[in-house]
Structures are given as structure tokens and as C-alpha cells.
Enzyme design. Structure first.
Site, PDB file in Angstrom:
ATOM      1  N   CYS A 125      -7.855 -17.148   4.601  1.00 18.55           N
ATOM      2  CA  CYS A 125      -7.582 -18.067   3.487  1.00 18.55           C
ATOM      3  C   CYS A 125      -6.112 -18.501   3.479  1.00 18.55           C
ATOM      4  CB  CYS A 125      -8.033 -17.452   2.162  1.00 18.55           C
ATOM      5  SG  CYS A 125      -8.340 -18.713   0.929  1.00 18.55           S
ATOM      6  N   TYR A 126      -5.284 -17.983   2.560  1.00 17.81           N
ATOM      7  CA  TYR A 126      -3.865 -18.367   2.606  1.00 17.81           C
ATOM      8  C   TYR A 126      -3.306 -18.099   4.003  1.00 17.81           C
ATOM      9  CZ  TYR A 126       1.073 -18.833   1.382  1.00 17.81           C
ATOM     10  OH  TYR A 126       2.386 -19.244   1.328  1.00 17.81           O
ATOM     11  N   SER A 155      -1.931  21.087  -9.944  1.00 17.14           N
ATOM     12  CA  SER A 155      -2.508  20.823 -11.265  1.00 17.14           C
ATOM     13  C   SER A 155      -3.933  21.345 -11.385  1.00 17.14           C
ATOM     14  CB  SER A 155      -2.532  19.313 -11.477  1.00 17.14           C
ATOM     15  OG  SER A 155      -3.435  18.725 -10.550  1.00 17.14           O
ATOM     16  N   GLY A 156      -4.509  21.775 -10.257  1.00 17.98           N
ATOM     17  CA  GLY A 156      -5.923  22.137 -10.290  1.00 17.98           C
ATOM     18  C   GLY A 156      -6.799  20.982  -9.861  1.00 17.98           C
ATOM     19  N   VAL A 170      -7.794  17.652  -7.164  1.00 21.78           N
ATOM     20  CA  VAL A 170      -8.029  17.613  -5.722  1.00 21.78           C
ATOM     21  C   VAL A 170      -6.772  17.224  -4.928  1.00 21.78           C
ATOM     22  CG1 VAL A 170      -9.132  15.333  -5.941  1.00 21.78           C
ATOM     23  CG2 VAL A 170      -9.459  16.653  -3.862  1.00 21.78           C
ATOM     24  N   SER A 201      -3.403  17.513  -5.448  1.00 22.21           N
ATOM     25  CA  SER A 201      -2.347  18.512  -5.268  1.00 22.21           C
ATOM     26  C   SER A 201      -2.867  19.728  -4.502  1.00 22.21           C
ATOM     27  CB  SER A 201      -1.733  18.921  -6.611  1.00 22.21           C
ATOM     28  OG  SER A 201      -2.684  19.550  -7.436  1.00 22.21           O
ATOM     29  N   LYS A 228     -14.750  -0.165 -20.779  1.00 26.72           N
ATOM     30  CA  LYS A 228     -13.350  -0.533 -20.523  1.00 26.72           C
ATOM     31  C   LYS A 228     -13.342  -1.827 -19.725  1.00 26.72           C
ATOM     32  CE  LYS A 228      -9.178   0.685 -18.041  1.00 26.72           C
ATOM     33  NZ  LYS A 228      -8.419   1.645 -17.281  1.00 26.72           N
TER      34      LYS A 228
HETATM   35  N1  GLN Z   1      -3.849 -20.312  -2.875  1.00 25.76           N
HETATM   36  C1  GLN Z   1      -4.578 -20.804  -1.745  1.00 25.76           C
HETATM   37  C2  GLN Z   1      -5.688 -21.753  -2.171  1.00 25.76           C
HETATM   38  O1  GLN Z   1      -5.925 -21.956  -3.324  1.00 25.76           O
HETATM   39  C3  GLN Z   1      -5.159 -19.626  -0.981  1.00 25.76           C
HETATM   40  C4  GLN Z   1      -6.220 -18.900  -1.755  1.00 25.76           C
HETATM   41  C5  GLN Z   1      -6.598 -17.591  -1.126  1.00 25.76           C
HETATM   42  O2  GLN Z   1      -5.954 -17.102  -0.210  1.00 25.76           O
HETATM   43  N2  GLN Z   1      -7.639 -16.982  -1.627  1.00 25.76           N
HETATM   44  O3  GLN Z   1      -6.321 -22.339  -1.331  1.00 25.76           O
END
Ligand code: GLN
Length: 525
Positions: A89-90, A231-232, A234, A236, A517
């Protein structure tokens, strides 16, 4: 860095350069699942300062646009290493930007599933793959092929969904193979590492034990001594067992009984670590000291601070009593830092990068002039558990639920007194005992009882009672960032509630917490 020589110098390593995508750490995670060692560093890493040579490099995704003035860019020295490169991607947009700048805003954003159509099936990157669903998350796109590249895969919206350099093993893909929604993404990452980078698949905990013990020995040397808190939990325990395997009694473990540990915890830890695992451990009973300092305090943040600071104080005092055989001072402090904490502190977050250091450790290092030793800092939690099993640590301890540093102090809401802690402890012990009996412990990520400082009317043996309330919590989660409450059978809750009210003096009522959460947190304070 951890101990002595770096793991990345010992095992074949794929370098993941992080441009800040929320998925970056998953790239590392997936490769590890194939026993391939991978390490993540910020995209700004200078190759000349790396200190090791990667077998291949992956450029992650990121939230920026490569054409923006303040966009992060990779050190061009990666191309001089002559190792395969994969831009995701990027990362692909960055490769395109470097080779012709044909990147811009797309006419539509693409977020979610798309179908990958492989054009060149013979390419090693796609070995064993066919047309499959991939996950997209981008607004920018390539407006043309980078100079010297050809297309090897397309999707409906991305004519340059997969590209490769005409003569070198430099690849770009528009989608995210690291997320599970990309059904064959794991295969692609494995192909990159194994078929193209020829990375050895020897990253196993069996191999790690030997290299790590050697690393520790080299770093500590033949006479120096090391101290560490247990601490007891995993982490540590595994870290302490590794130290003991490496340097024996020159490692000193200290368990500080802060008065807010679980029921019989100090005695149980002593038994397991000393008798079972041969760890040189001192248990320090400082419970009165902690409880005196906590007197009258109801604010959760204040409780945490008091416990953190008192811990540093007690630990330092105990450490001074240890007299190393070489006549010198203790030189190292063991810390059970795991890889997710390391990732958290190094991942690329743009100009205002924040580095998180652990409050307690930071204080100890400065005051005691110690050097930090972190044998688990390359490992994910499941790897630590596997390592623990191999080191002979009891199964129950290896799979124990996490327990907060301030302990039961933040599970006794309001003022923490010896009596209140005792009530919370007993209720918690019954609850966990029943969970284990029902065979549910491993399905639940974390479970505990909380004591609410509210009085409620009850009736026992025809007598009116006016006592406090226990809240039970149990959650399921994979990463503790989001969590849902565990759907117990009614009969189970009925049994636990009845046992707690009957067996624990001071409790008139039991409730079950059914909040996820977010909006609630896992702990009540
Ligand atoms: N920011 C870039 C875009 O919008 C890359 C996005 C990404 O790497 N997921 O195309």
C-alpha cells in the site's frame, strides 16, 4: 538493545519498515507464524546504522500520502543492499514515487474486500495462490506504472494491484496481505520471505533458548550479577528461568509482597520458583508498609502511584542487601519486556514520536546505576508461553491470566485495608476455582472479582445483614484493546454467587459485570 549480539544477526531476518499503518506489526506476526524471524523498525531507519543485513525488506502501509510535503520517505540505501523488497500500500506508493512520481488521489477511496486477479501465475510471489479476496484500505493510487516496472496482478479498482521491477525482485502490492480478510495473504508473505528472500525457517523457541542463553552469558560476563523482580506472572517467571539457566545463582529474583497480591500468592510463587524451577528467589514481606501508605487513599491514580513508588523503594532496599561474590555492585536489572511494548515505543507515529518507558524500571535504572537486560524483548506473548512450556514452567502458570501491577488495590474500590483486601481475595479465589473446575479458564482472557464499597441489605439465617457487594468480571479478547464479557451459563453464576455469599464474611450480594470494552475498561479502577 537486549543482550549481547542481536537476534537479527543470528537468525535470517526480514526487516519491516513501518510507515505508521495500524497493521504494521501484523506483518511481523504473520512471518513469525512461519518460523521466519522478522523485526520492525521505523521507516526513518538509516540503513548504515542498522548493524545487520536483512534478507529482505517490507515497506508497510501508512496513513500519509507520498506526495504530501511532510510525507515520510525511506532511506534509498535499501536499494543498494540488493535484497528483495516488498511495498505494501503506502510502501508500494513509495516505490512508485521514487520511480516516476505517478501517485495521486484516486477518484474513489477503496476500503474493504476486493478480488485479486493474478496475471502472472508463474511469479514466485504468488506460488500456490489463485484469484482470491484481498483487503484494501487506500485513497491514493498509482496513475501509471513506475519506470522499469510491470503489472503482475489487478483488481477492479486497481489496474496496478501488483507490480514488479523488470529485472530486480522489487514488488509492490496495493492490498494488505497481513490482515486475515486477505484470504491468501499469509501465503504471499511466506512466498516473499521463503521463495524470494530464501529466509531460513528456523525461528523456533527451541533454537531461541540456546542462542538466548549464550547471548545472556556473553553480555553478563563470567562474574557480574543480575537482579530482577518477579510477580508470579508468566513473563517475569520465563525471564527469570532463562537467567537462571544462563548464569545460575548470579541471578537474584525478588518478589515484593505488597499486601495486595492474590490469596496465598507469595507462598505459591516461592514454592514454584524455588522448589520447582531452582530460581534464586527472595520473598520480601512489605505488606504492612504498602498498606500503611495506602491508608485513607481512594483515588485510583493515587493508589497506582503509591504502589509504584513504594515498590521502587522496597526493591532498592532489598537489592542493597545482596552482596555479589565478585565484591562489586549488582550490574544488571532484568526486565520482562515483550515485543508488543517494543513495537509500541518504536512504531512510526510521525514527527512527534512518543517513547514509552516503564515507570518502575526507569526509576530503578537511574537510582541504582543498573544496565537493563531484556531477554524477551523480541518475543510475542504466545512465543513467551511456548518458551515457558519448553523451560519446564508449570502449565497453569504459563497460561495464567494477566494480573495488574497494583494488584488487588485496584480491585478493592475505595479505601484499601487489610480486611477489604481479604474479602476481595477470598471471593476472587472462589470465582477462579469454579472457572477452572468448569473447564472455562482458557476460554476466558481475564477474570477477577472486585469489591464494591457499597452496603446492601440481605437476609441470612433469618437475620438481617447489611454487607458489601462483589462484582465479578470475565472478558474475552485477543488484544485487550477491545473486549466482550464472557457469556457464562446461569447455573455457573448461580453457583459462584452462592458460594461467595456463604463462604466470604462481609459480602451480602454478588453481581456480574456485562459491559464491553469500550465503553468500560477491563479493570474497574
Ligand atoms: N495513505 C495512503 C492511501 O490512502 C496509503 C494507505 C495505506 O497504506 N493503507 O492510499
Amino acid at each position: 538493545m537486549a543482550a549481547g549480539e542481536q537476534v537479527s544477526n543470528i537468525f535470517d531476518t526480514i526487516l519491516v519498515l513501518d510507515f505508521g499503518s495500524q497493521y504494521s506489526h501484523l506483518i511481523t506476526r504473520r512471518l513469525r507464524e512461519f518460523n521466519i524471524y522478522a523485526e520492525m523498525l521505523p521507516c526513518t531507519q538509516k540503513i548504515s546504522e542498522l548493524g545487520w543485513t536483512p534478507k529482505g525488506i517490507i515497506l508497510s502501509g501508512g496513513p500519509y500520502s507520498v506526495y504530501a510535503v511532510d510525507a515520510p520517505h525511506v532511506d534509498h540505501a535499501i536499494f543498494d543492499l540488493n535484497v528483495p523488497i516488498l511495498g505494501i500500500c503506502y510502501g508500494m506508493q513509495e516505490l512508485a514515487w521514487i520511480n516516476g512520481k505517478q501517485v495521486g488521489r484516486g477518484d474513489k477511496r477503496e476500503y474493504g474486500p476486493a478480488t485479486l486477479k493474478v496475471i502472472d501465475n508463474s511469479n514466485p510471489l504468488f506460488k500456490g495462490m489463485n484469484d482470491s479476496t484481498v483487503w484494501m484500505s487506500h485513497g491514493d493510487k498509482l496513475h501509471g506504472l513506475p519506470t522499469g516496472y510491470k503489472t503482475i496482478a489487478v483488481s477492479d479498482n486497481s489496474p496496478y494491484c501488483g507490480i514488479v521491477h523488470e529485472t530486480k525482485a522489487i514488488y509492490g502490492i496495493q492490498f494488505h496481505p497481513e490482515v486475515t480478510h486477505s484470504t491468501q495473504g499469509k501465503t504471499l508473505l511466506k512466498n516473499f520471505a521463503v521463495e524470494l528472500c530464501h529466509t531460513k525457517q528456523n525461528w523456533t523457541m527451541e533454537n531461541f533458548i540456546d542462542t538466548e542463553i549464550n547471548r545472556i552469558r556473553n553480555l553478563v560476563g563470567p562474574t557480574a550479577e543480575v537482579i530482577g523482580a518477579v510477580s508470579g506472572g508468566v513473563d517475569s517467571t520465563v525471564a527469570s528461568k532463562l537467567m537462571t539457566e544462563a548464569i545460575g545463582d548470579r541471578f537474584h529474583a525478588i518478589l515484593v509482597d505488597n499486601g495486595v497480591l492474590r490469596l496465598n500468592e507469595a507462598a505459591n510463587v516461592k514454592k514454584t520458583l524455588v522448589e520447582g524451577l531452582g530460581i534464586n528467589l527472595d520473598v520480601v514481606d512489605a505488606s504492612e508498609e504498602f498498606l500503611t501508605k495506602l491508608k485513607g487513599v481512594t483515588d485510583p491514580e493515587k493508589k497506582r502511584k503509591i504502589i509504584g513508588n513504594t515498590f521502587i523503594h522496597v526493591f532498592e532496599r532489598e537489592a542493597e542487601k545482596i552482596k555479589p561474590k565478585d565484591g562489586k555492585e549488582i550490574q544488571f536489572l532484568l526486565q520482562g519486556t515483550l515485543y508488543p511494548d517494543v513495537i509500541e515505543s518504536i512504531s512510526f507515529k510521525g514527527p512527534s514520536q512518543t517513547i514509552k518507558t516503564h515507570h518502575n524500571v526507569g526509576g530503578l535504572l537511574e537510582n541504582m546505576k543498573l544496565k537493563l537486560i531484556e531477554p524477551l524483548r523480541e518475543l510475542f506473548k504466545d512465543e513467551v508461553r511456548h518458551l515457558g512450556e519448553l523451560l519446564g514452567i508449570p502449565h497453569d502458570l504459563v497460561w495464567r491470566h494477566p494480573f495488574p501491577g497494583p494488584g488487588i488495590a485496584i480491585r478493592v474500590l475505595g479505601e484499601v485495608t487489610k480486611e477489604q483486601v481479604e474479602i476481595a481475595r477470598k471471593a476472587d479465589n472462589i470465582y477462579i476455582e469454579e472457572i477452572k473446575k468448569a473447564g472455562l479458564y482458557n476460554q476466558i482472557s481475564q477474570a477477577f472479582a472486585c469489591l464494591l464499597p457499597v452496603k446492601s441489605v440481605g437476609v441470612m439465617g433469618d437475620q438481617r445483614t447489611y454487607d458489601q457487594v462483589i462484582a465479578l468480571r470475565a472478558i474475552e479478547t485477543t488484544d485487550f484493546m477491545t473486549a466482550d464479557w464472557f457469556p457464562f451459563e446461569h447455573s455457573f453464576l448461580k453457583k459462584v454467587a452462592s458460594r461467595i455469599v456463604n463462604e466470604v464474611d462481609g459480602v451480602a450480594r454478588v453481581t456480574y459485570d456485562i459491559t464491553s470494552k469500550p465503553p468500560a475498561t477491563v479493570e474497574w479502577e
